[in-house]
Design a protein around this motif. Structure first.
Motif, short mmCIF file in Angstrom:
data_model
loop_
_atom_site.label_atom_id
_atom_site.label_comp_id
_atom_site.label_asym_id
_atom_site.label_seq_id
_atom_site.Cartn_x
_atom_site.Cartn_y
_atom_site.Cartn_z
N ALA A 3 0.86 -1.08 -0.07
CA ALA A 3 0.09 0.08 -0.16
C ALA A 3 1.01 1.30 0.01
CB ALA A 3 -0.93 0.15 1.23
N VAL A 4 2.09 1.02 0.40
CA VAL A 4 3.01 2.33 0.40
C VAL A 4 4.33 1.90 -0.31
CG1 VAL A 4 4.77 3.71 1.78
CG2 VAL A 4 2.46 3.28 2.57
N VAL A 5 4.41 2.69 -1.39
CA VAL A 5 5.70 2.48 -2.24
C VAL A 5 6.63 3.91 -2.18
CG1 VAL A 5 6.34 2.37 -4.75
CG2 VAL A 5 4.22 1.29 -4.03
N VAL A 6 8.00 3.29 -1.83
CA VAL A 6 8.84 4.28 -1.38
C VAL A 6 9.81 4.36 -2.45
CG1 VAL A 6 10.56 5.21 0.43
CG2 VAL A 6 8.21 4.24 1.21
N THR A 7 10.06 5.53 -2.91
CA THR A 7 11.28 5.81 -3.98
C THR A 7 12.30 6.47 -3.21
OG1 THR A 7 9.93 5.95 -5.61
CG2 THR A 7 11.97 6.86 -5.89
N VAL A 8 13.63 5.74 -3.06
CA VAL A 8 14.57 6.69 -2.15
C VAL A 8 15.58 7.51 -3.21
CG1 VAL A 8 16.51 6.23 -0.78
CG2 VAL A 8 14.60 4.55 -0.73
N GLU A 9 15.57 8.67 -2.82
CA GLU A 9 16.44 9.57 -3.78
C GLU A 9 17.90 10.02 -2.78
OE1 GLU A 9 13.24 12.42 -6.02
OE2 GLU A 9 14.79 13.10 -4.62
N GLU A 10 18.91 9.80 -3.77
CA GLU A 10 20.08 10.25 -3.26
C GLU A 10 20.10 11.86 -3.05
OE1 GLU A 10 25.03 9.83 -4.31
OE2 GLU A 10 23.30 9.95 -5.94
N SER A 11 20.83 12.17 -1.61
CA SER A 11 21.03 13.32 -1.61
C SER A 11 22.43 13.94 -1.18
CB SER A 11 20.25 13.65 -0.14
OG SER A 11 20.66 14.83 0.61
N GLN A 12 22.89 15.27 -1.17
CA GLN A 12 24.04 15.49 -0.96
C GLN A 12 24.18 16.07 0.44
OE1 GLN A 12 26.74 15.24 -3.15
NE2 GLN A 12 24.77 14.42 -4.18
N GLY A 13 23.31 15.69 1.29
CA GLY A 13 23.47 16.16 2.69
C GLY A 13 22.10 16.65 3.47
N SER A 14 22.01 16.87 4.67
CA SER A 14 20.83 17.17 5.58
C SER A 14 20.33 18.55 5.15
CB SER A 14 21.17 17.14 7.14
OG SER A 14 21.48 15.66 7.10
N VAL A 15 21.27 19.40 5.01
CA VAL A 15 20.93 20.72 4.74
C VAL A 15 20.23 20.79 3.22
CG1 VAL A 15 21.73 23.18 3.93
CG2 VAL A 15 22.91 21.87 5.70
N GLN A 16 20.80 20.14 2.40
CA GLN A 16 19.66 20.19 0.88
C GLN A 16 18.44 19.44 1.18
OE1 GLN A 16 21.35 17.33 -1.91
NE2 GLN A 16 19.80 17.73 -3.52
N ASN A 17 18.25 18.33 2.09
CA ASN A 17 17.07 17.81 2.46
C ASN A 17 16.09 18.91 3.10
OD1 ASN A 17 18.67 15.42 1.73
ND2 ASN A 17 18.38 14.46 3.77
N VAL A 18 16.78 19.75 3.90
CA VAL A 18 15.73 20.47 4.52
C VAL A 18 15.20 21.68 3.37
CG1 VAL A 18 15.48 22.29 6.31
CG2 VAL A 18 16.72 20.41 6.65
N MET A 19 16.39 22.38 2.54
CA MET A 19 16.15 23.16 1.79
C MET A 19 14.95 22.74 0.76
SD MET A 19 17.80 25.81 2.41
CE MET A 19 18.03 27.04 1.10
N GLU A 20 15.09 21.75 0.31
CA GLU A 20 14.15 21.01 -0.69
C GLU A 20 12.64 21.06 -0.25
OE1 GLU A 20 14.80 17.66 -3.00
OE2 GLU A 20 16.85 18.18 -3.47
N VAL A 21 12.30 21.25 1.10
CA VAL A 21 10.92 21.42 1.62
C VAL A 21 10.21 22.56 0.73
CG1 VAL A 21 9.64 22.22 3.36
CG2 VAL A 21 11.41 20.40 3.83
N ARG A 22 10.99 23.39 0.24
CA ARG A 22 10.38 24.77 -0.33
C ARG A 22 9.58 24.11 -1.69
NH1 ARG A 22 15.35 28.50 -0.69
NH2 ARG A 22 16.25 26.29 -1.67
N GLY A 47 19.37 34.10 5.76
CA GLY A 47 19.09 34.73 4.71
C GLY A 47 18.41 33.81 3.66
N LYS A 48 18.33 32.70 4.12
CA LYS A 48 17.55 31.63 3.32
C LYS A 48 16.28 31.08 3.84
CE LYS A 48 21.98 29.97 1.61
NZ LYS A 48 23.17 28.84 1.49
#
Length: 318
Positions: A56-75, A102-103
């Motif tokens: 019922a849940v299909v998860v696609t795992v994406e590569e990231s360059q780090g935790s800061v990028q992960n947070v920034m992509e919330v936008r 500033g971000k």
């Protein structure tokens, strides 16, 4: 701890009978670089979600360059976005501080926690032949910190905090060479940060005699990091618990995710935790107590699950 886990598991099983039905959910899970243990954890979570929900849940795992990028992509992400980051970074993003100065963005205020995953755990690994038995014994020894990683930065900070700055010979090599360099006697020890049991520490302990150093209670307090105990027997030859520090890591989403979906993801994670632990030992370090490491709000759907099973939640999580 064992009693808490048992109670939590029983309550979780009871909650299963009351779980609502769901259409198939597709989730994007943003983790870390593909070569990292955290990417591997993401793959394991994806499998656990598929198994625990009968597809019922299909998860696609994406590569990231780090935790800061992960947070920034919330936008720019929607209701299907799940990502991992230390709780401290969420607080910084919501406050527009440090690397987020500033971000700032209003979407950061909508970040909500789901469940904890294995923490980044500091390991100070030395050969038994080095004669190093406690932190201060590293003076005059050759230690490999590596470069650019959380473990390298944290290790350097600890040397300064504990009066060893300039007293330790720092090896000029990458952390990937640490085990072979230790085995060949080229270094006396190395510093690494990763979820325990850490693969490179397992390899070092299996191939040569090693000691994982414990920090004193005072030293742990000086670091201002989260205390963590590596249980005796985690590594070959480790006869006693090791007191060290950690950087908690948590799986997050945003309020764009529905309460029912957040509930399902959270419940499935905890229902599958023992199976995850059977496949990879680092999941055995996760317990309901680690919910306390979440320093910002928990998603209402996840919160509903935690309240149903009597998990340790606080007013700050609501």
């Amino acid at each position: 701890m064992k009693l808490l886990l048992k109670t939590f598991a029983i309550a979780s099983a009871m909650a299963l009978t009351a779980a609502p039905s769901f259409a198939q959910e597709r989730i994007t899970y943003k983790s870390a670089k593909t070569a990292s243990s955290y990417y591997q954890m993401g793959v394991q979570i994806a499998e656990a979600m598929r198994t625990g929900t009968d597809g019922a849940v299909v998860v696609t795992v994406e590569e990231s360059q780090g935790s800061v990028q992960n947070v920034m992509e919330v936008r720019a992400r929607g209701a299907d976005y799940v990502f991992t980051t230390p709780p401290a970074l969420v607080g910084l993003a919501q406050g527009g501080k440090a690397m987020f100065e500033g971000k700032g963005d209003p979407s950061f205020d909508n970040i909500r926690a789901l469940f904890p995953i294995p923490s980044l755990t500091m390991h100070f690994v030395v050969s038994t032949d080095s004669g190093i038995e406690k932190f201060e014994d590293m003076a005059g020894k050759n230690i490999l910190l590596g470069s650019g990683s959380f473990g390298a930065r944290e290790g350097e900070k600890y040397l300064s905090l504990f009066g060893l700055e300039g007293k330790v010979e720092l090896a000029d090599s990458e952390l990937s060479n640490a085990v072979s360099a230790l085995k060949n006697g080229q270094i006396d020890g190395f510093v690494t940060a990763g979820s325990y049991p850490a693969p490179n520490v397992i390899e070092a302990a299996a191939s040569t005699g090693v000691r994982v150093l414990s920090l004193s209670e005072e030293q742990v307090a000086q670091t201002k990091r989260t205390p963590l105990t590596i249980p005796a027997g985690t590594y070959a030859g480790q006869e006693a618990d090791v007191a060290t520090t950690s950087l908690p890591v948590v799986a997050y989403t945003t309020t764009a995710m529905s309460d029912d979906t957040a509930y399902l993801l959270t419940k499935t994670f905890w229902d599958q935790k023992s199976e995850l632990g059977s496949a990879a030992a680092w999941w055995n370090a996760i317990s309901p107590d680690m919910i306390a490491n979440i320093t910002t709000a928990v998603h209402p759907g996840a919160l509903r699950y935690y309240e149903e099973v009597g998990a340790p939640i606080s007013d700050a999580h609501k």
